[in-house]
Design a protein around this motif. Structure first.
Motif, PDB file in Angstrom:
ATOM      1  N   LYS A  24       1.112  -1.184  -0.295  1.00  0.00           N
ATOM      2  CA  LYS A  24      -0.150  -0.221  -0.089  1.00  0.00           C
ATOM      3  C   LYS A  24       0.709   1.056  -0.142  1.00  0.00           C
ATOM      4  CE  LYS A  24      -4.221  -2.096   2.642  1.00  0.00           C
ATOM      5  NZ  LYS A  24      -5.510  -1.702   3.724  1.00  0.00           N
ATOM      6  N   LEU A  25       1.969   1.450   1.415  1.00  0.00           N
ATOM      7  CA  LEU A  25       3.079   2.260   0.721  1.00  0.00           C
ATOM      8  C   LEU A  25       3.595   2.461  -0.713  1.00  0.00           C
ATOM      9  CD1 LEU A  25       3.731   4.211   2.668  1.00  0.00           C
ATOM     10  CD2 LEU A  25       5.909   2.883   3.484  1.00  0.00           C
ATOM     11  N   GLY A  26       3.809   1.160  -1.499  1.00  0.00           N
ATOM     12  CA  GLY A  26       4.586   1.741  -2.447  1.00  0.00           C
ATOM     13  C   GLY A  26       3.761   2.187  -3.628  1.00  0.00           C
ATOM     14  N   THR A  27       2.224   1.932  -3.571  1.00  0.00           N
ATOM     15  CA  THR A  27       1.335   1.906  -4.501  1.00  0.00           C
ATOM     16  C   THR A  27       0.972   3.964  -3.955  1.00  0.00           C
ATOM     17  OG1 THR A  27      -0.850   1.690  -3.583  1.00  0.00           O
ATOM     18  CG2 THR A  27       0.321   0.673  -4.808  1.00  0.00           C
ATOM     19  N   ARG A  28       1.448   4.650  -2.886  1.00  0.00           N
ATOM     20  CA  ARG A  28       1.298   5.277  -2.844  1.00  0.00           C
ATOM     21  C   ARG A  28       2.259   7.063  -3.327  1.00  0.00           C
ATOM     22  NH1 ARG A  28      -1.937   5.550   2.842  1.00  0.00           N
ATOM     23  NH2 ARG A  28      -3.822   4.137   1.950  1.00  0.00           N
ATOM     24  N   ASN A  29       3.230   6.064  -3.936  1.00  0.00           N
ATOM     25  CA  ASN A  29       4.699   6.550  -3.802  1.00  0.00           C
ATOM     26  C   ASN A  29       4.984   7.977  -2.819  1.00  0.00           C
ATOM     27  OD1 ASN A  29       4.697   5.601  -6.536  1.00  0.00           O
ATOM     28  ND2 ASN A  29       3.053   7.466  -7.688  1.00  0.00           N
ATOM     29  N   ARG A  30       4.920   6.927  -1.910  1.00  0.00           N
ATOM     30  CA  ARG A  30       5.558   7.561  -0.681  1.00  0.00           C
ATOM     31  C   ARG A  30       6.972   7.364  -0.744  1.00  0.00           C
ATOM     32  NH1 ARG A  30       1.303   9.956   3.293  1.00  0.00           N
ATOM     33  NH2 ARG A  30      -0.121  10.730   2.393  1.00  0.00           N
ATOM     34  N   ILE A  31       8.206   8.380   0.015  1.00  0.00           N
ATOM     35  CA  ILE A  31       8.853   7.681   0.489  1.00  0.00           C
ATOM     36  C   ILE A  31       9.181   8.161   2.022  1.00  0.00           C
ATOM     37  CG2 ILE A  31      10.078   8.417  -1.922  1.00  0.00           C
ATOM     38  CD1 ILE A  31      11.193  11.168  -0.349  1.00  0.00           C
TER      39      ILE A  31
END
Length: 68
Positions: free
Chosen positions: A40-47
């Motif tokens: 989920k974190l990866g799909t939101r493009n959050r670093i």
């Protein structure tokens, strides 16, 4: 888990092997949850890092600490 008597109270004693076994089994149980969160974190493009901006006072306090 063994119980040892100390005075009038029974105190549980846990061995290192038992702690390691519990940690490994808990890690396996939570592994799917961790992978789901990472996806989920990866799909939101959050670093990874700070999300909100630093308050000026907070920035001054944090800059006084030195990283090693």
């Amino acid at each position: 888990m063994k119980t040892n008597n100390k005075g009038d109270k029974k105190m549980p004693t846990i061995t290192l092997k038992e702690i390691e076994r519990r940690v490994n089994s808990d890690g396996e149980k939570k592994d799917a949850i961790i992978r789901n969160f990472e996806n989920k974190l990866g799909t939101r493009n959050r670093i990874q890092g700070r999300v909100r901006p630093k308050h000026p006072t907070e920035a001054r306090i944090l800059s006084s600490f030195k990283r090693k």
